[in-house]
Motif scaffolding. Structure first.
Motif, mmCIF file in Angstrom:
data_model
loop_
_atom_site.group_PDB
_atom_site.id
_atom_site.type_symbol
_atom_site.label_atom_id
_atom_site.label_comp_id
_atom_site.label_asym_id
_atom_site.label_seq_id
_atom_site.Cartn_x
_atom_site.Cartn_y
_atom_site.Cartn_z
ATOM 1 N N VAL A 4 0.842 -1.188 0.000
ATOM 2 C CA VAL A 4 0.000 0.000 0.000
ATOM 3 C C VAL A 4 0.882 1.244 0.000
ATOM 4 C CG1 VAL A 4 -1.748 1.275 1.269
ATOM 5 C CG2 VAL A 4 -1.790 -1.221 1.248
ATOM 6 N N HIS A 5 0.661 2.090 -0.985
ATOM 7 C CA HIS A 5 1.444 3.318 -1.083
ATOM 8 C C HIS A 5 0.513 4.518 -1.077
ATOM 9 C CE1 HIS A 5 5.017 1.091 -2.622
ATOM 10 N NE2 HIS A 5 4.078 0.304 -3.113
ATOM 11 N N ASP A 6 1.059 5.626 -0.661
ATOM 12 C CA ASP A 6 0.349 6.873 -0.870
ATOM 13 C C ASP A 6 0.307 7.092 -2.387
ATOM 14 O OD1 ASP A 6 -0.520 9.697 0.053
ATOM 15 O OD2 ASP A 6 1.018 10.026 -1.472
ATOM 16 N N GLN A 7 -0.891 7.355 -2.900
ATOM 17 C CA GLN A 7 -1.069 7.386 -4.350
ATOM 18 C C GLN A 7 -0.187 8.429 -5.039
ATOM 19 O OE1 GLN A 7 -4.905 8.274 -6.656
ATOM 20 N NE2 GLN A 7 -5.380 6.479 -5.423
ATOM 21 N N THR A 8 -0.188 9.637 -4.480
ATOM 22 C CA THR A 8 0.564 10.714 -5.132
ATOM 23 C C THR A 8 2.048 10.399 -5.132
ATOM 24 O OG1 THR A 8 -1.075 12.143 -4.176
ATOM 25 C CG2 THR A 8 0.796 13.215 -5.216
ATOM 26 N N ALA A 9 2.538 9.980 -3.963
ATOM 27 C CA ALA A 9 3.966 9.683 -3.879
ATOM 28 C C ALA A 9 4.322 8.551 -4.839
ATOM 29 C CB ALA A 9 4.312 9.276 -2.450
ATOM 30 N N PHE A 10 3.469 7.590 -4.919
ATOM 31 C CA PHE A 10 3.741 6.419 -5.754
ATOM 32 C C PHE A 10 3.840 6.788 -7.221
ATOM 33 C CE2 PHE A 10 2.298 2.530 -7.994
ATOM 34 C CZ PHE A 10 3.250 1.637 -7.515
ATOM 35 N N PHE A 11 2.880 7.579 -7.684
ATOM 36 C CA PHE A 11 2.854 7.869 -9.113
ATOM 37 C C PHE A 11 3.854 8.929 -9.538
ATOM 38 C CE2 PHE A 11 -1.422 5.888 -8.789
ATOM 39 C CZ PHE A 11 -1.087 4.788 -9.557
ATOM 40 N N THR A 12 4.404 9.631 -8.556
ATOM 41 C CA THR A 12 5.414 10.606 -8.954
ATOM 42 C C THR A 12 6.827 10.063 -8.758
ATOM 43 O OG1 THR A 12 5.152 11.594 -6.770
ATOM 44 C CG2 THR A 12 4.032 12.689 -8.608
ATOM 45 N N PHE A 21 -3.607 -1.254 -8.518
ATOM 46 C CA PHE A 21 -4.989 -0.807 -8.426
ATOM 47 C C PHE A 21 -4.989 0.447 -7.569
ATOM 48 C CE2 PHE A 21 -7.346 -4.656 -9.682
ATOM 49 C CZ PHE A 21 -8.471 -4.051 -10.204
ATOM 50 N N THR A 22 -5.913 1.335 -7.833
ATOM 51 C CA THR A 22 -5.993 2.489 -6.954
ATOM 52 C C THR A 22 -7.317 2.485 -6.194
ATOM 53 O OG1 THR A 22 -6.724 3.730 -8.880
ATOM 54 C CG2 THR A 22 -4.463 4.040 -8.204
ATOM 55 N N THR A 23 -7.245 2.926 -4.961
ATOM 56 C CA THR A 23 -8.464 3.231 -4.217
ATOM 57 C C THR A 23 -8.549 4.754 -4.238
ATOM 58 O OG1 THR A 23 -7.346 3.426 -2.107
ATOM 59 C CG2 THR A 23 -8.084 1.227 -2.723
ATOM 60 N N THR A 24 -9.370 5.361 -3.417
ATOM 61 C CA THR A 24 -9.454 6.815 -3.521
ATOM 62 C C THR A 24 -8.140 7.484 -3.130
ATOM 63 O OG1 THR A 24 -10.486 6.857 -1.376
ATOM 64 C CG2 THR A 24 -11.953 7.023 -3.256
ATOM 65 N N ARG A 25 -7.397 6.891 -2.189
ATOM 66 C CA ARG A 25 -6.163 7.547 -1.755
ATOM 67 C C ARG A 25 -4.912 6.707 -1.927
ATOM 68 N NH1 ARG A 25 -7.939 11.366 3.015
ATOM 69 N NH2 ARG A 25 -5.831 12.062 2.723
ATOM 70 N N ALA A 26 -5.091 5.416 -1.977
ATOM 71 C CA ALA A 26 -3.911 4.552 -1.988
ATOM 72 C C ALA A 26 -3.675 3.950 -3.367
ATOM 73 C CB ALA A 26 -4.094 3.433 -0.972
ATOM 74 N N ALA A 27 -2.422 3.549 -3.586
ATOM 75 C CA ALA A 27 -2.104 2.713 -4.745
ATOM 76 C C ALA A 27 -1.703 1.361 -4.172
ATOM 77 C CB ALA A 27 -0.954 3.332 -5.531
ATOM 78 N N VAL A 28 -2.353 0.318 -4.613
ATOM 79 C CA VAL A 28 -2.082 -1.020 -4.080
ATOM 80 C C VAL A 28 -1.359 -1.813 -5.163
ATOM 81 C CG1 VAL A 28 -3.101 -3.078 -3.056
ATOM 82 C CG2 VAL A 28 -4.196 -0.854 -2.720
ATOM 83 N N THR A 72 -13.049 0.361 -10.147
ATOM 84 C CA THR A 72 -11.681 0.819 -9.961
ATOM 85 C C THR A 72 -10.849 0.075 -10.990
ATOM 86 O OG1 THR A 72 -9.806 0.941 -8.464
ATOM 87 C CG2 THR A 72 -11.283 -0.904 -8.135
ATOM 88 N N THR A 73 -9.841 0.720 -11.516
ATOM 89 C CA THR A 73 -9.113 0.094 -12.606
ATOM 90 C C THR A 73 -7.628 0.018 -12.296
ATOM 91 O OG1 THR A 73 -8.963 2.233 -13.651
ATOM 92 C CG2 THR A 73 -10.718 0.783 -14.405
ATOM 93 N N MET A 74 -6.983 -0.880 -13.006
ATOM 94 C CA MET A 74 -5.538 -0.970 -12.846
ATOM 95 C C MET A 74 -4.911 0.180 -13.609
ATOM 96 S SD MET A 74 -4.642 -4.923 -13.081
ATOM 97 C CE MET A 74 -3.730 -5.177 -11.605
ATOM 98 N N THR A 75 -3.704 0.476 -13.277
ATOM 99 C CA THR A 75 -3.077 1.616 -13.929
ATOM 100 C C THR A 75 -1.629 1.326 -14.256
ATOM 101 O OG1 THR A 75 -2.426 3.887 -13.690
ATOM 102 C CG2 THR A 75 -2.621 2.634 -11.664
ATOM 103 N N ARG A 76 -1.185 1.951 -15.273
ATOM 104 C CA ARG A 76 0.191 1.722 -15.694
ATOM 105 C C ARG A 76 0.943 3.025 -15.905
ATOM 106 N NH1 ARG A 76 -0.021 -2.670 -20.260
ATOM 107 N NH2 ARG A 76 0.002 -4.452 -18.905
ATOM 108 N N SER A 77 0.526 4.061 -15.209
ATOM 109 C CA SER A 77 1.153 5.364 -15.446
ATOM 110 C C SER A 77 2.665 5.306 -15.291
ATOM 111 C CB SER A 77 0.621 6.382 -14.451
ATOM 112 O OG SER A 77 -0.751 6.256 -14.374
#
Ligand SMILES: C[S@@+](CC[C@H](N)C(=O)[O-])C[C@H]1O[C@@H](n2cnc3c(N)ncnc32)[C@H](O)[C@@H]1O
Length: 334
Positions: A145-153, A163-170, A294-299
């Protein structure tokens, strides 16, 4: 301060962890793709959780647990008793309750499903062993489980298992459970939805219709997973709902042409599949409305690709497949 499980220390002694996805997808390099003997890994039905009943061999394969995995899925903060930022009553306790619940779903439900090679370019998949009724909750998508913003940057790593939840990236690339093996289909028989357990979010996998013995379980990763945000698609879906490698359609097929000025080509629907799902009253092809919420992401993969010199990208991706017309039929009259 001495810490004991689950408040583990981070440490630098992460063991190399075997990866599953040994195939290349459409010529893209799949990073960390060393082959692994899945029966060993699946040993007693666990993937990557430090459960008491996990075998020593399995445990030895795992990275030591890190604090990251204990981030609260609700508030995104690390759930530690000594973390003053985390409101224990609101975050930590429900979080633990959540995971008490989720841990009981961590086992591969071997009475219901099995994991094996699909024999296609999709690698491993999950297959039903028995008939599973509609609306059965199969389990929760677990991972780091990561903080979404930190993870994607963070450009450091990429993952195809997020997968993303509203705040986390799993991210289940390195840790997760059997749900990480569920492949994508344009007409999925399983939905992935964000569900709250107490105040904590989880990603629940639930059957969208009755599943028959031998059927493969599929969710829909969403068009974005394949199409990405850039000019070039990242990957083509090879499910059998459409002919040939394709980009999944937008959610509402009937809205499709209007929304995108008819400029975006549609995947050609396999005729057999199309008749099977044709609504005899309206004559329109019925696409399951139980798409993932919710969808998977590959950013991050895209970020990685941007770092490659253009010549290398050209080498890695078949130019035929990079053009939309190369994989989908613009003349399909649907
Ligand atoms: C979450 S993993 C699913 C488990 C994966 N099959 C494995 O063996 O580890 C997602 C990866 O599976 C493959 N995959 C799943 N569904 C696919 C589809 N419909 N078309 C093409 N590749 C797919 C792709 O390589 C994708 O990156």
């Amino acid at each position: 301060m001495a810490s004991s499980w689950p408040l583990n220390s981070e440490g630098d002694d992460w063991a190399p962890f075997p990866k599953f996805n040994v195939h290349n997808t459409n010529g893209f390099p799949v990073q960390h793709s060393s082959a692994f003997n899945i029966p060993d890994y699946m040993h007693n039905g666990h993937v990557g959780y430090p459960q008491g009943n996990m075998s020593a061999e399995c445990r030895a394969l795992l990275k030591p647990m890190t604090r990251r995995i204990y981030a609260c899925l609700s508030c995104g903060r690390v759930a530690r008793a000594d973390n003053t930022q985390c409101n224990i009553a609101n975050c930590y306790l429900p979080y633990m309750a959540h995971f008490d619940h989720v841990f009981s779903n961590t086992n591969l439900p071997t009475d219901m499903v099995e994991i094996r090679q699909t024999g296609t370019n999709q690698g491993y998949g999950v297959f039903a062993r028995v008939a599973i009724p509609e609306d059965t909750i199969l389990g929760f998508y677990l991972g780091e489980v990561h903080d979404q913003t930190a993870f994607f940057t963070d450009p450091a790593t990429t993952s195809w298992y997020v997968f993303t939840t509203t705040r986390a990236a799993v991210d289940s690339r390195d840790y997760g459970n059997w749900t990480r093996f569920v492949n994508s289909h344009c007409d999925p028989n399983v939905s992935a939805t964000i569900r709250n357990v107490g105040q904590v979010e989880g990603i629940a996998f639930q059957t969208a219709r009755q599943i028959n013995p031998g059927d493969q379980l599929f969710i829909n990763y969403g068009r974005g997973y394949f199409a990405g945000d850039g000019e070039k698609p990242l990957l083509y879906c090879t499910c059998d709902a459409h002919e040939g490698p394709h980009l999944p359609p937008f959610d509402d097929e009937d809205d499709y042409a209007e929304r995108y000025n008819k400029e975006v080509s549609r995947p050609k629907i396999d005729k057999g599949w199309r008749n099977k799902y044709r609504d005899t009253t309206s004559g329109k092809t019925r696409i399951s409305k139980k798409f993932s919420s919710t969808t998977m992401t590959r950013s991050r993969l895209q970020a990685y690709l941007k770092t490659l010199p253009i010549e290398e990208i050209k080498k890695e991706v078949d130019p035929e497949q990079r053009t939309r017309s190369g994989s989908v039929d613009k003349t399909d009259p649907i």
